[in-house]
Design an enzyme around this catalytic site. Structure first.
Site, PDB file in Angstrom:
ATOM      1  N   ASN A  11      14.121  64.434  -0.778  1.00  0.00           N
ATOM      2  CA  ASN A  11      14.323  63.743  -2.055  1.00  0.00           C
ATOM      3  C   ASN A  11      15.128  64.687  -2.950  1.00  0.00           C
ATOM      4  O   ASN A  11      14.585  65.657  -3.468  1.00  0.00           O
ATOM      5  CB  ASN A  11      12.943  63.431  -2.659  1.00  0.00           C
ATOM      6  CG  ASN A  11      13.029  62.871  -4.071  1.00  0.00           C
ATOM      7  OD1 ASN A  11      14.107  62.520  -4.543  1.00  0.00           O
ATOM      8  ND2 ASN A  11      11.885  62.793  -4.737  1.00  0.00           N
ATOM      9  N   LYS A  13      16.318  64.094  -5.768  1.00  0.00           N
ATOM     10  CA  LYS A  13      16.107  63.822  -7.201  1.00  0.00           C
ATOM     11  C   LYS A  13      17.467  63.785  -7.917  1.00  0.00           C
ATOM     12  O   LYS A  13      18.449  63.363  -7.303  1.00  0.00           O
ATOM     13  CB  LYS A  13      15.145  64.856  -7.806  1.00  0.00           C
ATOM     14  CG  LYS A  13      13.856  64.944  -6.989  1.00  0.00           C
ATOM     15  CD  LYS A  13      12.744  65.711  -7.648  1.00  0.00           C
ATOM     16  CE  LYS A  13      11.535  65.733  -6.737  1.00  0.00           C
ATOM     17  NZ  LYS A  13      10.367  66.372  -7.360  1.00  0.00           N
ATOM     18  N   GLU A 165       1.485  62.351  -2.649  1.00  0.00           N
ATOM     19  CA  GLU A 165       2.065  63.450  -3.420  1.00  0.00           C
ATOM     20  C   GLU A 165       1.182  63.742  -4.633  1.00  0.00           C
ATOM     21  O   GLU A 165       1.330  63.082  -5.671  1.00  0.00           O
ATOM     22  CB  GLU A 165       3.467  63.070  -3.904  1.00  0.00           C
ATOM     23  CG  GLU A 165       4.452  62.805  -2.778  1.00  0.00           C
ATOM     24  CD  GLU A 165       5.880  63.059  -3.238  1.00  0.00           C
ATOM     25  OE1 GLU A 165       6.565  63.847  -2.590  1.00  0.00           O
ATOM     26  OE2 GLU A 165       6.292  62.488  -4.260  1.00  0.00           O
ATOM     27  N   GLY A 171       6.768  70.389  -7.207  1.00  0.00           N
ATOM     28  CA  GLY A 171       7.601  71.372  -7.878  1.00  0.00           C
ATOM     29  C   GLY A 171       6.840  72.555  -8.449  1.00  0.00           C
ATOM     30  O   GLY A 171       7.399  73.360  -9.186  1.00  0.00           O
TER      31      GLY A 171
HETATM   32  P1  PGA Z   1       8.814  69.255  -4.282  1.00  0.00           P
HETATM   33  O1  PGA Z   1       8.942  67.678  -4.638  1.00  0.00           O
HETATM   34  O2  PGA Z   1       8.934  69.351  -2.776  1.00  0.00           O
HETATM   35  O3  PGA Z   1       9.953  69.886  -4.990  1.00  0.00           O
HETATM   36  O4  PGA Z   1       7.472  69.687  -4.748  1.00  0.00           O
HETATM   37  C1  PGA Z   1       8.389  66.702  -3.805  1.00  0.00           C
HETATM   38  C2  PGA Z   1       8.681  65.344  -4.372  1.00  0.00           C
HETATM   39  O5  PGA Z   1       8.661  65.177  -5.613  1.00  0.00           O
HETATM   40  O6  PGA Z   1       8.942  64.386  -3.618  1.00  0.00           O
END
Ligand code: PGA
Length: 247
Positions: A11, A13, A165, A171
Site C-alpha cells: 500500500n 498510500k 490492521e 506506521g
Molecule cells: P505500515 O502500514 O506497514 O506502514 O505500518 C500498513 C498499512 O497502513 O496498510
C-alpha cells in the site's frame, strides 16, 4: 479445508510519482510463480502507468479506495469501474486512515466492497482496533463487528481478503504479539465461516501494521495469517522483496 493462496499487498498510500515505478519493476523482476500472489497498490494517478509497466509480470496492481457508485456527479471521486479500466485488479477498502480521516463507516465500506465486486475488482477489506479499544479489552468485539458490517452479502463465492490492521500498529513500528494476531485472525475466520460458509476458507486474512523484513517470517507463519498488507516497507523494492521472500 481450503488453504488460501497467500497475498502480499503493498500500500503505497499517498507516495509515489512516475519515478517510483522503477521500484515496482525491481520487485516484478524477482517475483515468479503464483504463490504468494503479490500486489502493489499505488496512488490512483499511477495505476495505469504501473499496470502497463508490469504487464506480463506476476505482480498485480491494486487501488487504495473507490466510490461505491459506478459513475455520477461525485467531484474528485473515482469509481471501481474506472480503476478496473485503468488496470487495477484489486482495491483496498476501509483502511483505518480512511475510516479516521474521512469518516468511512462499516456501512459505506460494505457499499464500496459491493461496488468493487460489481466492477470485477478483488476487495481487500481492512479492519482493526485502536489502542484504547485494545486496552479496554474490546479488540475482538471491534474487529468482528467491523467484519460483519463491512462485508456485503455479494462477497459470498467471490475472491476477496480481509486485512487485520491494528490502528496502533500502522506506521508506528509496533506490532501485536503473534498470539494476539492469531487470536484475532481466528475470530475473523470464524465470522467469515458463519457469514459465507466454507467457500470463504479460500479468502486470505492478511495482517497489516509495521510489517518489515525483520518481523515478516514470524508474522507470516502465524496461524491463519494468509499474507500481509504492507505500507512503508512496500516503497523500497529491497524491503518489499524481503517480506515476500520471508514466506
Ligand atoms: P505500515 O502500514 O506497514 O506502514 O505500518 C500498513 C498499512 O497502513 O496498510
Amino acid at each position: 479445508m481450503t488453504v488460501p493462496t497467500p497475498l502480499i499487498a503493498g500500500n503505497w498510500k499517498m507516495h509515489g510519482t512516475a519515478a517510483t515505478i522503477d521500484e515496482a519493476r525491481k520487485v516484478a523482476a524477482q517475483v515468479k510463480g503464483t504463490s504468494p500472489r503479490v500486489a502493489i497498490c499505488p496512488p490512483a494517478t499511477l495505476i495505469h502507468q504501473l499496470s502497463e509497466a508490469l504487464k506480463g509480470s506476476a505482480v498485480l496492481v491494486g487501488a487504495q479506495d473507490c466510490h461505491c457508485e459506478s459513475a455520477g456527479a461525485y467531484t474528485g471521486d473515482v469509481s471501481a469501474e474506472m480503476l478496473a479500466d485503468a488496470g487495477a485488479k484489486l482495491v483496498i477498502l476501509g483502511h483505518s486512515e480512511r475510516r479516521a480521516g474521512y469518516g468511512e463507516t462499516d456501512a459505506l465500506v460494505a457499499k464500496k466492497t459491493a461496488g468493487a465486486l460489481r466492477a470485477g475488482l478483488e476487495p481487500i477489506v481492512c479492519v482493526g482496533e485502536t489502542i484504547d479499544q485494545r486496552k479496554a479489552g474490546e479488540a475482538l468485539a471491534v474487529v468482528t463487528g467491523q467484519v460483519r458490517g463491512s462485508l456485503p452479502p455479494e462477497v459470498a463465492g467471490q475472491a476477496f481478503s480481509v486485512a487485520y490492521e491494528p490502528v496502533w500498529a500502522i506506521g508506528s513500528g509496533l506490532t501485536p504479539a503473534v498470539a494476539e494476531i492469531e487470536e484475532v485472525h481466528a475470530a475473523i475466520r470464524a465470522i467469515l465461516r458463519e457469514l459465507f460458509g466454507a467457500a470463504s476458507d479460500s479468502a486470505p486474512i492478511l495482517y497489516g501494521g509495521s510489517v518489515k523484513p525483520s518481523n515478516a517470517a514470524e508474522i507470516l507463519h502465524a496461524a491463519e495469517v494468509g499474507g500481509a498488507l504492507v505500507g512503508g516497507a512496500s516503497l523500497k523494492a529491497d524491503d518489499f522483496l524481503g517480506i515476500i521472500n520471508a514466506l
